[in-house]
Design an enzyme around this catalytic site. Structure first.
Site, PDB file in Angstrom:
ATOM      1  N   LYS A 249       0.849  -1.206   0.000  1.00  0.00           N
ATOM      2  CA  LYS A 249       0.000   0.000   0.000  1.00  0.00           C
ATOM      3  C   LYS A 249       0.878   1.248   0.000  1.00  0.00           C
ATOM      4  O   LYS A 249       1.702   1.433   0.885  1.00  0.00           O
ATOM      5  CB  LYS A 249      -0.912  -0.014   1.231  1.00  0.00           C
ATOM      6  CG  LYS A 249      -1.732   1.262   1.447  1.00  0.00           C
ATOM      7  CD  LYS A 249      -2.663   1.165   2.653  1.00  0.00           C
ATOM      8  CE  LYS A 249      -3.354   2.498   2.952  1.00  0.00           C
ATOM      9  NZ  LYS A 249      -4.214   2.452   4.159  1.00  0.00           N
ATOM     10  N   ASP A 254      -2.654  10.001   4.032  1.00  0.00           N
ATOM     11  CA  ASP A 254      -4.067   9.634   4.168  1.00  0.00           C
ATOM     12  C   ASP A 254      -4.789  10.638   5.062  1.00  0.00           C
ATOM     13  O   ASP A 254      -4.744  10.542   6.285  1.00  0.00           O
ATOM     14  CB  ASP A 254      -4.175   8.214   4.747  1.00  0.00           C
ATOM     15  CG  ASP A 254      -5.619   7.759   4.878  1.00  0.00           C
ATOM     16  OD1 ASP A 254      -6.525   8.443   4.327  1.00  0.00           O
ATOM     17  OD2 ASP A 254      -5.849   6.706   5.516  1.00  0.00           O
ATOM     18  N   LYS A 261     -10.325  12.475   8.507  1.00  0.00           N
ATOM     19  CA  LYS A 261      -9.818  12.031   9.805  1.00  0.00           C
ATOM     20  C   LYS A 261      -9.844  13.190  10.801  1.00  0.00           C
ATOM     21  O   LYS A 261      -9.926  14.348  10.413  1.00  0.00           O
ATOM     22  CB  LYS A 261      -8.361  11.552   9.667  1.00  0.00           C
ATOM     23  CG  LYS A 261      -8.203  10.221   8.976  1.00  0.00           C
ATOM     24  CD  LYS A 261      -6.758   9.745   9.046  1.00  0.00           C
ATOM     25  CE  LYS A 261      -6.572   8.427   8.311  1.00  0.00           C
ATOM     26  NZ  LYS A 261      -7.259   7.293   8.933  1.00  0.00           N
ATOM     27  N   ASP A 272       1.412   6.101   5.715  1.00  0.00           N
ATOM     28  CA  ASP A 272       0.466   5.185   5.084  1.00  0.00           C
ATOM     29  C   ASP A 272       0.996   4.550   3.792  1.00  0.00           C
ATOM     30  O   ASP A 272       0.283   3.816   3.119  1.00  0.00           O
ATOM     31  CB  ASP A 272      -0.863   5.917   4.836  1.00  0.00           C
ATOM     32  CG  ASP A 272      -2.072   5.017   5.004  1.00  0.00           C
ATOM     33  OD1 ASP A 272      -1.922   3.938   5.610  1.00  0.00           O
ATOM     34  OD2 ASP A 272      -3.151   5.391   4.515  1.00  0.00           O
ATOM     35  N   ASP A 331     -12.349   6.934   3.924  1.00  0.00           N
ATOM     36  CA  ASP A 331     -11.142   6.665   4.697  1.00  0.00           C
ATOM     37  C   ASP A 331     -10.750   5.177   4.638  1.00  0.00           C
ATOM     38  O   ASP A 331      -9.663   4.804   5.061  1.00  0.00           O
ATOM     39  CB  ASP A 331     -11.342   7.126   6.145  1.00  0.00           C
ATOM     40  CG  ASP A 331     -10.030   7.283   6.895  1.00  0.00           C
ATOM     41  OD1 ASP A 331      -8.972   7.269   6.244  1.00  0.00           O
ATOM     42  OD2 ASP A 331     -10.073   7.415   8.132  1.00  0.00           O
ATOM     43  N   GLU A 333      -9.645   3.544   2.219  1.00  0.00           N
ATOM     44  CA  GLU A 333      -9.132   3.700   0.857  1.00  0.00           C
ATOM     45  C   GLU A 333      -8.058   2.676   0.511  1.00  0.00           C
ATOM     46  O   GLU A 333      -7.876   2.342  -0.654  1.00  0.00           O
ATOM     47  CB  GLU A 333      -8.573   5.118   0.676  1.00  0.00           C
ATOM     48  CG  GLU A 333      -7.114   5.340   1.120  1.00  0.00           C
ATOM     49  CD  GLU A 333      -6.884   5.101   2.609  1.00  0.00           C
ATOM     50  OE1 GLU A 333      -7.855   5.178   3.382  1.00  0.00           O
ATOM     51  OE2 GLU A 333      -5.737   4.821   3.010  1.00  0.00           O
ATOM     52  N   ARG A 335      -7.840  -0.523   0.964  1.00  0.00           N
ATOM     53  CA  ARG A 335      -8.390  -1.733   0.333  1.00  0.00           C
ATOM     54  C   ARG A 335      -8.777  -1.482  -1.115  1.00  0.00           C
ATOM     55  O   ARG A 335      -8.747  -2.396  -1.937  1.00  0.00           O
ATOM     56  CB  ARG A 335      -9.578  -2.245   1.161  1.00  0.00           C
ATOM     57  CG  ARG A 335     -10.703  -1.261   1.299  1.00  0.00           C
ATOM     58  CD  ARG A 335     -11.663  -1.612   2.426  1.00  0.00           C
ATOM     59  NE  ARG A 335     -11.101  -1.297   3.745  1.00  0.00           N
ATOM     60  CZ  ARG A 335     -11.700  -1.568   4.899  1.00  0.00           C
ATOM     61  NH1 ARG A 335     -12.877  -2.186   4.909  1.00  0.00           N
ATOM     62  NH2 ARG A 335     -11.140  -1.245   6.039  1.00  0.00           N
TER      63      ARG A 335
HETATM   64  N1  BES Z   1      -4.395   4.254   7.012  1.00  0.00           N
HETATM   65  C1  BES Z   1      -5.527   3.957   7.801  1.00  0.00           C
HETATM   66  C2  BES Z   1      -5.259   2.916   8.893  1.00  0.00           C
HETATM   67  C3  BES Z   1      -4.270   3.279   9.965  1.00  0.00           C
HETATM   68  C4  BES Z   1      -4.704   3.695  11.208  1.00  0.00           C
HETATM   69  C5  BES Z   1      -2.913   3.105   9.769  1.00  0.00           C
HETATM   70  C6  BES Z   1      -3.794   3.974  12.210  1.00  0.00           C
HETATM   71  C7  BES Z   1      -1.994   3.398  10.774  1.00  0.00           C
HETATM   72  C8  BES Z   1      -2.439   3.821  11.997  1.00  0.00           C
HETATM   73  C9  BES Z   1      -6.650   3.422   6.919  1.00  0.00           C
HETATM   74  O1  BES Z   1      -6.693   3.937   5.624  1.00  0.00           O
HETATM   75  C10 BES Z   1      -7.942   3.796   7.568  1.00  0.00           C
HETATM   76  O2  BES Z   1      -8.205   4.969   7.658  1.00  0.00           O
HETATM   77  N2  BES Z   1      -8.703   2.803   8.000  1.00  0.00           N
HETATM   78  C11 BES Z   1      -9.953   3.034   8.621  1.00  0.00           C
HETATM   79  C12 BES Z   1     -10.964   2.047   8.062  1.00  0.00           C
HETATM   80  C13 BES Z   1     -12.369   2.309   8.498  1.00  0.00           C
HETATM   81  C14 BES Z   1     -12.862   3.620   7.922  1.00  0.00           C
HETATM   82  C15 BES Z   1     -13.232   1.159   8.037  1.00  0.00           C
HETATM   83  C16 BES Z   1      -9.785   2.829  10.122  1.00  0.00           C
HETATM   84  O3  BES Z   1      -9.059   1.923  10.512  1.00  0.00           O
HETATM   85  O4  BES Z   1     -10.340   3.603  10.883  1.00  0.00           O
HETATM   86 ZN    ZN Z   2      -4.921   4.572   4.819  1.00  0.00          ZN
HETATM   87 MN    MN Z   3      -7.773   5.749   5.526  1.00  0.00          MN
END
Ligand code: BES
Ligand code: ZN
Ligand code: MN
Length: 494
Positions: A249, A254, A261, A272, A331, A333, A335
């Site tokens: 990835k 992000d 966020k 990210d 968010d 994204e 996947r």
């Molecule tokens: N990049 C984030 C995940 C992340 C969180 C990485 C903390 C490192 C530290 C990812 O893109 C994300 O935002 N995931 C969301 C998914 C949710 C919206 C289903 C999450 O984990 O909150």
């Molecule tokens: Zn992310």
């Molecule tokens: Mn995200």
């Protein structure tokens, strides 16, 4: 760069001579040292403890290794890192740190771990500091028998650790500086230097490839996306044990997109692209490590921003595979970009795929900052990765992909939606990815959201970007055995 060599005695110009000491070898502590002084400073030879005292020829560093029969490569790496930090204002040192390691550890393996620890411990990110003082270590003489196997071990340890440091630098570079364009240019430089094949898809080529996931995430950004493919082929055909695809990835930042966020949640989101950095790190050392497999790296690169035409919650994307995805949270994204990359990787029918992604906060909640979550569809391949992590000193833990959670991704307007329910977020993210993986291809997914970026240093791990994944993947490639296809286990609980 730190140079490592062997020598029969401590070179005259050494500024420090480092000795390994175990907490339980009181009877046999090196002679000529003032143990009263060491005890006064609280030195107990615990792993990671280093004290510098005066010596006959040059100052002596006593390096704690802990209890002798408990020493593993992990302790040796940690000791190496602590030594490198303690010696940061010295340039030439000599070491006899591994003389005390138990006989069940091969000396070459221990030396390799020591070198890894020294290079990783000497790392600091200073590109943005006007006053940065990098570690000054430049030459390490390993005192003791040399020879081809030892030289090879020193060289391998250095190359692997430098690849980790390279990945760390990429992760630590701010998101506004390391754009997808720059990231892709760096990948081209690596390919040219290491003799790898490289293809960089620009926005037009990405559209032509119908990568709707990558395009959808990139839509809110001023910075054009890139999709990078790098390939290493072993030099002699007959030694080739198969082919492995690495998918990383590469979200250079992000912000969450329109599902923005919080400020606190965004602070570390330059990290990210850690999965992509790990894949590029592996590719930067793969020719030197020379595993008997063909290795192809795939890195989708974009940031996730909130421009005026950004993907809106409720929009439907058509992915490279033709599947449609209702984006209910912009968010989620990672996947989306991985879906297109996994689809492309599967088209080449590799013997195994592993993807690395800072995918979910849920995985951080589950496993914390030191352990990555491992999911997938093939027991044998997952076991190879668990073993590689053990040997390389990177911790991973198996998580299930429960079939009956799949319905959480049902969408009323598209084939699937990009978020599951409120619980088990690491697993529903993994299940989302499984929609884009050919069942006949052994696949593993590593959620590295916890260990990719940490807020304190420990052992050989630096604060900030850690380069997690580089060491275990290089190990897994060297020891790769093509796993048998195991279609019964696809996404089962396990
Ligand atoms: N990049 C984030 C995940 C992340 C969180 C990485 C903390 C490192 C530290 C990812 O893109 C994300 O935002 N995931 C969301 C998914 C949710 C919206 C289903 C999450 O984990 O909150
Ligand atoms: Zn992310
Ligand atoms: Mn995200």
């Amino acid at each position: 760069m730190i140079l490592f060599r062997t020598g029969t005695k401590v070179p005259a110009r050494s500024q420090l001579y480092a000795l390994g000491v175990c907490s339980d070898d009181n009877a046999d502590w090196p002679k000529g040292l003032d143990w009263g002084v060491l005890e006064g400073r609280g030195f107990e030879a615990k792993v990671g403890q280093v004290e510098i005292v005066s010596g006959d020829e040059c100052p002596i560093a006593v390096v704690g290794l802990g209890q002798q029969d408990k020493i593993t490569l992990r302790e040796v790496r940690h000791a190496g890192a602590s030594l490198a930090r303690a010696a940061k204002r010295m340039s030439r040192i000599a070491v006899s740190v591994t003389d005390k390691v138990p006989e069940n550890l091969e000396r070459t393996e221990a030396l390799r771990a020591l070198v890894e620890g020294i290079v990783l411990g000497a790392y600091s990110y200073g590109d943005c500091k006007s006053t940065h003082k990098p570690n000054e270590l430049s030459s390490v003489c390993v005192v003791g028998p040399g020879g081809k196997a030892v030289t090879h071990a020193l060289e391998q340890g250095r190359r692997v650790a430098e690849a980790v440091c390279f990945a760390r630098n990429l992760v630590n570079e701010p998101g506004g500086s390391l754009t997808p364009t720059k990231f892709a240019d760096i990948a081209k430089e690596v390919a040219a230097r290491e003799g790898l094949e490289v293809t960089v898809l620009d926005l037009e080529a990405i559209s032509e490839a119908k990568m709707g996931g990558l395009l959808g995430v990139n839509r809110g950004s001023e910075q054009p996306a890139r999709f990078v493919e790098l390939c290493y082929s072993p030099s002699s055909e007959y030694q080739c044990r198969g082919s492995v695809a690495l998918v990383g990835k590469g979200l250079t930042f992000d912000a969450g997109g329109l599902s923005i966020k919080t400020s606190a949640g965004m602070m570390t989101m330059k990290c990210d692209m850690s999965g992509g950095a790990a894949v590029l790190g592996v590719m930067s050392a793969v020719a030197a490590v020379a595993p008997p497999v063909k290795v192809t790296g795939y890195i989708p690169m974009t940031d996730n921003m909130l421009g005026g035409d950004a993907t809106r919650p409720g929009d439907v994307l058509t992915m490279a595979s033709g599947k449609t995805v209702e984006v209910l949270n912009t968010d989620a994204e990672g996947r989306l970009v991985l879906a297109d990359a996994l689809e492309r990787a599967c088209l080449a029918q590799p013997d195994a795929i592993v993807d690395l992604a800072t995918l979910t906060g849920a995985c951080v909640v589950a496993l914390g900052p030191k352990v990555a979550g491992l999911m997938g569809n093939n027991e044998a391949w997952l076991n190879q990765l668990v073993d590689a992590g053990d040997r390389a000193g990177e911790r991973v833990w198996r998580l299930p992909l429960p079939k009956d959670y799949k319905s959480q991704l049902d969408s009323s307007v598209a084939d699937i939606k990009n978020i599951g329910g409120p619980h088990g977020g690491a697993l529903t993210a993994g299940l989302f990815l499984s929609h884009f993986v050919d069942e006949r291809v052994p696949w593993a997914h590593l959620d590295i959201a916890g260990p990719a970026f940490v807020d304190s240093e420990e052992g050989e791990i630096a604060k900030g970007g850690t380069g997690f994944g580089v060491r275990m993947l290089l190990d897994a490639l060297v020891n790769f055995e093509p796993p048998a296809v195991d279609s019964k286990a696809v996404c089962g609980v396990g």
